[in-house]
Design an enzyme around this catalytic site. Structure first.
Site, PDB file in Angstrom:
ATOM      1  N   GLN A 128      61.929  63.519  64.190  1.00  0.00           N
ATOM      2  CA  GLN A 128      62.224  63.272  65.610  1.00  0.00           C
ATOM      3  C   GLN A 128      61.020  63.663  66.476  1.00  0.00           C
ATOM      4  OE1 GLN A 128      64.922  61.681  66.652  1.00  0.00           O
ATOM      5  NE2 GLN A 128      64.412  61.807  68.813  1.00  0.00           N
ATOM      6  N   ASP A 157      61.845  54.647  60.635  1.00  0.00           N
ATOM      7  CA  ASP A 157      61.489  54.528  62.060  1.00  0.00           C
ATOM      8  C   ASP A 157      60.459  53.418  62.280  1.00  0.00           C
ATOM      9  OD1 ASP A 157      62.746  56.081  64.008  1.00  0.00           O
ATOM     10  OD2 ASP A 157      61.615  57.888  63.495  1.00  0.00           O
ATOM     11  N   LYS A 199      72.420  60.213  65.637  1.00  0.00           N
ATOM     12  CA  LYS A 199      71.992  59.563  64.390  1.00  0.00           C
ATOM     13  C   LYS A 199      72.873  60.013  63.225  1.00  0.00           C
ATOM     14  CE  LYS A 199      67.371  58.919  66.223  1.00  0.00           C
ATOM     15  NZ  LYS A 199      65.949  59.186  66.285  1.00  0.00           N
TER      16      LYS A 199
HETATM   17  N1  GUN Z   1      61.870  60.030  69.974  1.00  0.00           N
HETATM   18  C1  GUN Z   1      62.280  59.084  70.851  1.00  0.00           C
HETATM   19  N2  GUN Z   1      62.669  57.967  70.199  1.00  0.00           N
HETATM   20  C2  GUN Z   1      62.484  58.212  68.887  1.00  0.00           C
HETATM   21  C3  GUN Z   1      62.721  57.443  67.720  1.00  0.00           C
HETATM   22  O1  GUN Z   1      63.133  56.288  67.749  1.00  0.00           O
HETATM   23  N3  GUN Z   1      62.415  58.052  66.545  1.00  0.00           N
HETATM   24  C4  GUN Z   1      61.931  59.310  66.486  1.00  0.00           C
HETATM   25  N4  GUN Z   1      61.647  59.805  65.278  1.00  0.00           N
HETATM   26  N5  GUN Z   1      61.710  60.049  67.542  1.00  0.00           N
HETATM   27  C5  GUN Z   1      61.990  59.504  68.748  1.00  0.00           C
END
Ligand code: GUN
Length: 291
Positions: A96, A119, A52
């Site tokens: 996350q 998200d 990211k």
């Molecule tokens: N864990 C797995 N996929 C994601 C996601 O798209 N966003 C976040 N914040 N955590 C995750």
């Protein structure tokens, strides 16, 4: 059969985003800014967050990584979220997942300002999606809709079966597919669904989001169907540097010859998920969702 190239599509979208960022900056705005909160040192989460941050750099976004140890108190995490909610220099942030067991995930998600929830996990964003208001949509469903649009795949009046009902993929995917701009007739299937094989075989558009490698076999796919494989299970491999490879929910070699369109794993949905977080951050920076 046409292969849906998520990698190339995501690259094209990144270039579009970069052009928009350059325009914003030239007009005197600061660059869009995304922050990620990472708790602990889970290998998968470390990798995803590193991607990211790298993606942000590639399109000219500012990024911040905020780390906490695994034993962080929930109150400390919530205080940081409140701080980020009120930081005018920050457009969006993510926490996350998964979080350690002593932290209540729903409380953390609900503490995020919906206008910065890039998200799309906050109930306000989920609810706004359901009733068709502007909202942040979680990255995987957002990316899949973008693929369907860019490949001009017919959806109207067709039967879409979504296998999986997770909050971040299956459920929002089913909602988006039934919306007026897409107009599919949607069935949500899950682990308790009876006659799953026949149901899948009745789908014009099959979206496999169960996280069970190789679950969808040739007999579960209709001739001419569109197959979207969301599965990205890591399986051990001696052939890669990392020691693992990604395996989809669909047995590609069996299923692909029957399809009109199919996404590969890797190189299908995964890159689109990554780029969709950037798209949401740009929307946040421009104030396009919440004015
Ligand atoms: N864990 C797995 N996929 C994601 C996601 O798209 N966003 C976040 N914040 N955590 C995750």
């Amino acid at each position: 059969m046409q292969l849906i190239d998520g990698k190339a599509t995501a690259k094209a979208i990144k270039e579009e985003i970069k052009i928009e960022v350059d325009k914003l900056v030239q007009a005197g705005h600061r660059a869009p800014h995304l922050a990620a909160i990472l708790v602990g040192h889970d290998g998968g989460s470390e990798t995803y967050v590193a991607y990211k941050i790298k993606d942000c750099e590639e399109v000219g976004f500012r990024s911040s990584l905020i780390r906490f140890e695994n034993d962080v108190k929930e109150e400390v995490l919530l205080a940081k979220i409140r701080e980020l909610n009120n930081d005018p220099e920050l457009d969006g942030f993510i926490v996350q997942l998964p979080l350690p067991e002593h932290i209540k995930e729903p409380e953390v998600i609900e503490a995020i300002n919906p206008a910065k929830d890039v998200d799309g996990f906050h109930p306000v964003n989920v609810g706004r999606t359901v009733i068709g208001l502007p909202s942040f949509v979680s990255a995987t469903p957002f990316g899949i809709i973008e693929l369907l649009k860019r490949y001009q795949i017919e959806t109207s009046g067709l039967h879409c079966v979504v296998v999986g009902r997770s909050n971040i993929v299956g459920r929002p995917m089913s909602i988006l597919m039934s919306q007026k701009s897409i107009n599919a007739t949607v069935t949500v299937a899950h682990s308790r669904t009876g006659n799953l094989e026949e149901l899948c075989a009745s789908a014009d558009i099959l979206i496999a989001a169960l996280g069970a490698p190789g679950f969808i076999k040739e007999n579960m796919v209709k001739e001419g169907a569109v197959v979207i494989d969301v599965g990205t299970t890591r399986v051990p491999s001696s052939e890669t540097k990392s020691g693992f490879r990604l395996k989809g929910d669909v047995i590609f070699d069996e299923v692909a010859p029957k399809c009109s369109f199919i996404t590969p794993v890797p190189g299908g949905v995964g890159p689109m998920t990554r780029v969709s977080l950037l798209s949401n951050t740009l929307l946040a920076a421009k104030g396009n969702i919440y004015q």
